[in-house]
Design a protein around this motif. Sequence first.
Motif, mmCIF file in Angstrom:
data_model
loop_
_atom_site.group_PDB
_atom_site.id
_atom_site.type_symbol
_atom_site.label_atom_id
_atom_site.label_comp_id
_atom_site.label_asym_id
_atom_site.label_seq_id
_atom_site.Cartn_x
_atom_site.Cartn_y
_atom_site.Cartn_z
ATOM 1 N N ILE A 176 8.104 -3.598 14.383
ATOM 2 C CA ILE A 176 8.077 -2.076 15.757
ATOM 3 C C ILE A 176 7.846 -1.414 15.266
ATOM 4 C CG2 ILE A 176 9.462 -3.227 16.039
ATOM 5 C CD1 ILE A 176 11.922 -1.657 15.476
ATOM 6 N N THR A 177 7.056 -0.874 13.984
ATOM 7 C CA THR A 177 6.017 0.870 13.640
ATOM 8 C C THR A 177 5.642 1.123 15.226
ATOM 9 O OG1 THR A 177 5.383 -0.370 11.601
ATOM 10 C CG2 THR A 177 5.173 1.343 12.430
ATOM 11 N N GLU A 178 4.916 0.047 15.656
ATOM 12 C CA GLU A 178 4.027 0.987 16.984
ATOM 13 C C GLU A 178 5.236 1.571 18.111
ATOM 14 O OE1 GLU A 178 1.283 2.775 18.222
ATOM 15 O OE2 GLU A 178 0.918 2.251 15.606
ATOM 16 N N GLN A 179 6.076 1.288 17.676
ATOM 17 C CA GLN A 179 6.813 0.496 19.327
ATOM 18 C C GLN A 179 7.750 2.759 18.472
ATOM 19 O OE1 GLN A 179 9.352 -3.026 19.632
ATOM 20 N NE2 GLN A 179 11.457 -1.758 20.587
ATOM 21 N N SER B 142 0.575 -1.042 0.033
ATOM 22 C CA SER B 142 0.449 -0.069 -0.048
ATOM 23 C C SER B 142 0.804 1.802 -0.166
ATOM 24 C CB SER B 142 -0.806 0.228 1.487
ATOM 25 O OG SER B 142 -0.043 -0.519 2.398
ATOM 26 N N SER B 143 2.149 1.229 -0.054
ATOM 27 C CA SER B 143 3.266 2.152 -0.207
ATOM 28 C C SER B 143 3.384 2.921 0.904
ATOM 29 C CB SER B 143 3.365 3.161 -1.156
ATOM 30 O OG SER B 143 2.241 3.951 -0.641
ATOM 31 N N GLU B 144 2.465 2.468 2.492
ATOM 32 C CA GLU B 144 3.028 2.435 3.950
ATOM 33 C C GLU B 144 3.778 1.814 4.190
ATOM 34 O OE1 GLU B 144 0.791 1.865 8.430
ATOM 35 O OE2 GLU B 144 -0.291 1.754 5.729
ATOM 36 N N LEU B 145 4.775 3.107 5.078
ATOM 37 C CA LEU B 145 6.182 2.924 5.782
ATOM 38 C C LEU B 145 5.702 1.873 7.101
ATOM 39 C CD1 LEU B 145 8.323 5.388 5.256
ATOM 40 C CD2 LEU B 145 8.136 3.888 4.046
ATOM 41 N N TYR B 146 7.188 0.576 7.124
ATOM 42 C CA TYR B 146 6.586 0.105 8.373
ATOM 43 C C TYR B 146 8.324 -0.166 8.748
ATOM 44 C CZ TYR B 146 7.645 -4.216 6.242
ATOM 45 O OH TYR B 146 7.936 -5.287 5.235
ATOM 46 N N TRP B 147 8.329 -0.689 9.792
ATOM 47 C CA TRP B 147 9.618 -0.765 10.585
ATOM 48 C C TRP B 147 9.353 -1.273 11.150
ATOM 49 C CZ3 TRP B 147 13.617 2.286 10.358
ATOM 50 C CH2 TRP B 147 13.946 3.329 10.549
ATOM 51 N N GLU B 148 11.121 -2.673 11.345
ATOM 52 C CA GLU B 148 10.816 -4.149 11.649
ATOM 53 C C GLU B 148 11.936 -4.547 12.366
ATOM 54 O OE1 GLU B 148 9.544 -6.844 8.977
ATOM 55 O OE2 GLU B 148 11.481 -6.298 7.120
ATOM 56 N N SER B 149 12.167 -5.593 13.490
ATOM 57 C CA SER B 149 13.541 -5.678 13.514
ATOM 58 C C SER B 149 13.433 -7.330 12.887
ATOM 59 C CB SER B 149 13.639 -5.729 15.049
ATOM 60 O OG SER B 149 12.912 -7.003 15.765
ATOM 61 N N ALA B 150 14.761 -7.371 13.310
ATOM 62 C CA ALA B 150 15.178 -8.756 12.129
ATOM 63 C C ALA B 150 16.397 -9.896 12.876
ATOM 64 C CB ALA B 150 15.539 -8.200 10.894
ATOM 65 N N ILE B 151 15.837 -10.868 12.480
ATOM 66 C CA ILE B 151 17.317 -11.526 12.586
ATOM 67 C C ILE B 151 17.261 -12.510 11.610
ATOM 68 C CG2 ILE B 151 18.154 -13.575 14.179
ATOM 69 C CD1 ILE B 151 16.286 -12.779 16.609
ATOM 70 N N ILE B 152 18.673 -12.250 10.527
ATOM 71 C CA ILE B 152 18.584 -13.413 9.388
ATOM 72 C C ILE B 152 20.138 -14.288 9.760
ATOM 73 C CG2 ILE B 152 19.181 -13.378 7.664
ATOM 74 C CD1 ILE B 152 17.813 -10.759 7.278
ATOM 75 N N SER B 153 19.753 -16.288 10.068
ATOM 76 C CA SER B 153 20.469 -16.361 9.936
ATOM 77 C C SER B 153 20.606 -17.730 8.592
ATOM 78 C CB SER B 153 20.218 -17.428 11.171
ATOM 79 O OG SER B 153 19.194 -17.115 12.168
ATOM 80 N N PRO B 154 21.968 -18.131 8.232
ATOM 81 C CA PRO B 154 22.314 -18.856 7.031
ATOM 82 C C PRO B 154 21.853 -20.115 7.929
ATOM 83 C CG PRO B 154 24.150 -18.037 8.524
ATOM 84 C CD PRO B 154 23.246 -17.783 8.825
ATOM 85 N N ILE B 155 21.408 -21.476 7.046
ATOM 86 C CA ILE B 155 20.345 -22.636 7.171
ATOM 87 C C ILE B 155 21.718 -23.684 6.288
ATOM 88 C CG2 ILE B 155 18.585 -23.932 7.447
ATOM 89 C CD1 ILE B 155 18.176 -21.414 8.531
#
Length: 632
Positions: A251-254, A221-234
């Motif tokens: 974490i947009t609200e935060q 919807s073109s709205e921005l949002y924030w997120e925290s991420a953990i990315i791991s190799p498998i």
Amino acid sequence: MENSKTLVLLVEDKENHIESVRKVFKLGCERIRLDVVRNLADARTHLKKFTPHLVIASYVLPDGKGIDLLSTHKARVPFPLLVLDKHGDTEVAVDVIKRGAVDYRVKSEQTLSDLPHICEKILREWGENRAQNRIHKQILVLSSVIQQISYSIIITDRSGDIEYVNPKFTQITGYTLEESIGKNPRFLKSGKLSPNIYQDMWKTIMSGKEWRGGFCNRKKSSELYWESAIISPIRDREGAITHFVAVKEDITEQKRTEEKLFQSEKLKSLGIVVSGIAHEFNNILAIIKGYAQFLEMYHQNESELKVGLSTISKASDDGAAIVRRMKDFVTADGSSMWFESVDINELIKHSIDYLMPKWKMIARGKGIGYKVDMKSLKDVSAVKGTPSELREVLINIINNALEAMPNGGTLSFRSWGKGKKVFVAISDTGRGMSEEVQKRMFDPFFTTRMPEGTGLGMSAVYGIIKRHNGEVSVESQLGVGSTILLELQATHKTVHSIISPRSINDEIGPLYVLVVEDEQETCQLLDKFFTKKGHNVKCVNSRNGAVELLKKEKFDLVLINVALKGDGEGGDLVKVFDSLDKRPKIGFMIDWRDKAKFMKSEHLKEDFVLRKPFDFSELSITIHVLFSNLGK
Ligand code: ADP
Ligand code: MG
């Protein structure tokens, strides 16, 4: 060891057959323990106590069929069942297998001698099946975890192309699994973050390490949002990286809450600075203004000097006006004790009435039009507030909205109540604001309208609304428009109707007014004001003086400076008022910082509050409201 033995249960009523089976097992397999029962009922009792590894049952038994050991409704067969039948019958065979038996054999010499092998095969396959079932179940559980978890999950192949996204991902971003498969997660990029972050991430995960961080992405919807991420190799069994998995939390609200906190902290410290400047500046302006007036008086005849002096005087008035607005930004605590009940819808209508003539003229000059939509003003509770201040808030917001629509547009108002709050939204269809402007619009002196703008409108709005224990926020989209949302405290006290100055006639009184004030100038000013209106005024400079006078004379109105110096607690004043036949109306005079909180302890109830510097038209309205009902 009994435990490691394979338990086989034989359900058979033919003694000769039992013997044969016993013999076969005794010869071949000492690791088998064979239990024997002779009918279905005993078999069931046995099965309640033990779970054999294998059950061999005769198809025909005295009390039923061997296959009846497997109840039809149970999805899972608890043990492998081998059915032996005297006559081979295809139909029976099909039925028996359908009902969950693992094998069906004819009782024959051949079968008997093969029995150890048959059993071994059954046990092996049963074990393998069970292991597969377990894995299958685990996969089912894992997949429903991934489906239902409140984190979004993205799985990509080694080169970063998406292979899977879970429903939470779709819920947050708006992109379905089908739309996402095969794409690189960078399709969500908002462009708000520095490329270094992505480089760092790739370097970390390609080297086999886990990466943690945050993203600012864009939804479908073109709205921005924030997120925290953990990315791991498998990795596969050999240790080679085959996939990457990203687990992300919205974490947009935060982030918004943090930003709000930061904003309010910033404005708080700005408030301290502004308050100091305003105070110092005011003192300087007062001196300039005082001397200009003084000199003007003594040089009436020198026209050149007079013009200069009156220009200085006018400029210092302008300066004083700016200072007043700066002061509006400074939030003072504890002022709620002076609040009245205000009908916010009526105040909106008044503000429109007040502003529209000017804007209509501008519109006519430019050949454009403004539409005002007030359909969505609902019947709401009165709000706690100071009418003149709330009017200032509305006027600032409306002026900004109209200024943002240089080609005309619609100004709309909504109001609604929720719990103990009243909400007011003021929207325009103007140019809108960038995020940067939205963040800074409440800062004093922030303006995008150089040179006409002072940048003091929204900062005054902010200060006033905070002082009203309310909130103000903005929602805006560039090129679409803006909405300013006000949140105010509701009250159930009845409202004095707001009277606009035009409708006031001054045929009240004459009133007897007592002014309790130690500032000479203020006394003189009020004396002049009331005398001019035909009222009788007396001034005393202390509370004790007031107590004495109140004992002797009758007054309709008493104006008290709550910050009066000296004079002890002034508790007597309350007693005197209580002892009077007819209590006069009481007005408190306060200064903009509301420093005089001590009056609260006196239980002296005021009828209205008069703020310094006085707004005499406001005072006229108040007196009109208080005394036009006199004698009714
Ligand atoms: P000023 O009106 O003197 O510029 P304000 O404090 O009233 O100062 O507003 C600050 C800034 O906020 C304005 O310069 C403008 O950029 C922005 N702004 C305020 N209201 C609106 C609106 N309704 N639409 C677009 N921009 C707005
Ligand atoms: Mg403005």
